[in-house]
Design an enzyme around this catalytic site. Structure first.
Site, PDB file in Angstrom:
ATOM      1  N   PHE A  96       0.828  -1.211   0.000  1.00 10.07           N
ATOM      2  CA  PHE A  96       0.000   0.000   0.000  1.00 10.07           C
ATOM      3  C   PHE A  96       0.866   1.266   0.000  1.00 10.07           C
ATOM      4  O   PHE A  96       0.405   2.343   0.375  1.00 10.07           O
ATOM      5  CB  PHE A  96      -0.923   0.006   1.221  1.00 10.07           C
ATOM      6  CG  PHE A  96      -1.981  -1.062   1.184  1.00 10.07           C
ATOM      7  CD1 PHE A  96      -3.198  -0.827   0.576  1.00 10.07           C
ATOM      8  CD2 PHE A  96      -1.746  -2.312   1.745  1.00 10.07           C
ATOM      9  CE1 PHE A  96      -4.179  -1.808   0.538  1.00 10.07           C
ATOM     10  CE2 PHE A  96      -2.710  -3.306   1.711  1.00 10.07           C
ATOM     11  CZ  PHE A  96      -3.931  -3.062   1.105  1.00 10.07           C
ATOM     12  N   SER A  97       2.103   1.150  -0.448  1.00  5.08           N
ATOM     13  CA  SER A  97       3.084   2.229  -0.334  1.00  5.08           C
ATOM     14  C   SER A  97       2.768   3.438  -1.208  1.00  5.08           C
ATOM     15  O   SER A  97       2.636   3.328  -2.426  1.00  5.08           O
ATOM     16  CB  SER A  97       4.471   1.679  -0.706  1.00  5.08           C
ATOM     17  OG  SER A  97       5.394   2.714  -0.888  1.00  5.08           O
ATOM     18  N   ASN A  98       2.696   4.613  -0.573  1.00  9.11           N
ATOM     19  CA  ASN A  98       2.582   5.857  -1.331  1.00  9.11           C
ATOM     20  C   ASN A  98       3.812   6.059  -2.213  1.00  9.11           C
ATOM     21  O   ASN A  98       3.714   6.592  -3.323  1.00  9.11           O
ATOM     22  CB  ASN A  98       2.457   7.051  -0.373  1.00  9.11           C
ATOM     23  CG  ASN A  98       1.176   7.027   0.426  1.00  9.11           C
ATOM     24  OD1 ASN A  98       0.123   6.689  -0.091  1.00  9.11           O
ATOM     25  ND2 ASN A  98       1.263   7.397   1.691  1.00  9.11           N
ATOM     26  N   ILE A 134       5.686   3.801  -3.675  1.00  6.54           N
ATOM     27  CA  ILE A 134       5.603   2.959  -4.877  1.00  6.54           C
ATOM     28  C   ILE A 134       4.732   3.641  -5.927  1.00  6.54           C
ATOM     29  O   ILE A 134       5.102   3.749  -7.105  1.00  6.54           O
ATOM     30  CB  ILE A 134       5.051   1.563  -4.526  1.00  6.54           C
ATOM     31  CG1 ILE A 134       6.104   0.744  -3.769  1.00  6.54           C
ATOM     32  CG2 ILE A 134       4.584   0.818  -5.778  1.00  6.54           C
ATOM     33  CD1 ILE A 134       7.311   0.328  -4.579  1.00  6.54           C
TER      34      ILE A 134
END
Length: 300
Positions: free
Chosen positions: A66-68, A70
């Site tokens: 769920f990485s911003n 990425i």
């Protein structure tokens, strides 16, 4: 589009807020770009310029599902003409964040959580370089010396009148830049979203030998650790949006704003100070959070 042009925002709005009796302003970094918004925009700038200067065609970075970071790396890479690879921690999954990254051409490479711990190991990095055509590598969260050089430029959008600037702490890249770029009269107050008392030491490591005064990190409002939350945090985010129209995410900015309000109620923040809160973006992650837990938090 050139890297320099993409990473050159012309204006960042500042919104006046009155909430729970406190009047303060919010620097809306989330408004910079529809996808690669917030602090990520500044953290990626000099990394991308370095990749362009050295002739790289591919960008590789690391993150959770769920990485911003990425999502922002995928969008920025597509805009600037790079191919991108995301090394994702954990089993192969689909969610709004990863689907967004794929829409912008990012190749996703899932590895086990155990293997992910090797992400800083030189031998592991060499294997990734060979596998993905020798990319320019950006660390998890984007935090390195070039990221701090970029986030120090957030001060270009902060009028000198502010003497208390609040931001959240994740990997330290944004807070480190704010400390490094601040004026003498300004105090920087960080709110950690991670459990533990180690963030101050991490910031000192990032800043190196230089000594900076008038900054601190509060570690009380992490709600159990990274990506952890409790009902009172969700209630707070919903109330804050209803009264200010500013959306907050439960991973970063929600904890920042909750912490600020709690410190205000404890009389640890002086209302006579000219306060600016940094909205670091991260709103793309709300859609996945809502789907996963059944909430209806505002996404933008």
């Amino acid at each position: 589009m050139s890297v320099e042009k993409f990473f050159s925002p012309k204006d960042v709005p500042i919104q006046r807020v009155q909430f729970a009796g406190l009047i303060f302003d919010v620097l809306r970094l989330d408004k910079i770009h529809a996808g690669a918004s917030g602090n990520k925009f500044f953290k990626l700038k000099y990394n991308f310029l370095e990749a362009e200067k050295k002739g790289y065609k591919n960008i590789l970075t690391f993150g959770g599902a769920f990485s911003n970071h990425i999502a922002a790396t995928a969008i920025s890479s597509a805009a600037c003409g790079f191919n991108s690879v995301g090394v994702i921690r954990g089993e192969e999954v689909e969610n709004p964040t990863l689907n967004l990254a794929k829409r912008y051409g990012m190749k996703l490479h899932f590895i086990s959580r155990e293997k992910y711990k090797e992400k800083d190991d030189p031998e592991f990095i060499d294997k990734l370089k060979t596998q993905f055509d020798y990319p320019y590598i950006i660390p998890e969260g984007g935090t390195n010396d070039m990221a701090i050089a970029g986030t120090a430029e957030i001060h270009n959008f902060i009028p000198k009148e502010y003497n208390l600037i609040a931001s959240c702490f994740g990997t330290g890249g944004t807070l480190g830049g704010l400390i490094k770029g601040k004026s003498e009269h300004q105090n920087i107050l960080g709110f950690s979203v991670l459990k533990g008392d180690w963030p101050k030491k991490e910031i000192q490591n990032l800043l190196g030998q230089q000594q900076f005064q008038d900054w601190e990190i509060n570690t009380e409002y992490h709600f159990g650790g990274y990506a952890k939350w409790k009902p009172e945090l969700i209630d707070f985010i919903e109330e804050f949006y209803d009264k200010t129209t500013i959306p907050l995410d439960p991973i970063y900015t929600g904890k920042l704003m909750y912490g600020l309000m709690m410190e205000w109620k404890k009389d640890k923040i002086n209302s006579d100070q000219k306060i600016l809160v940094i909205h670091s973006g991260g709103l793309q992650g709300i859609k996945g959070f809502n789907e996963r837990f059944g909430f209806k938090l505002a996404e933008k």
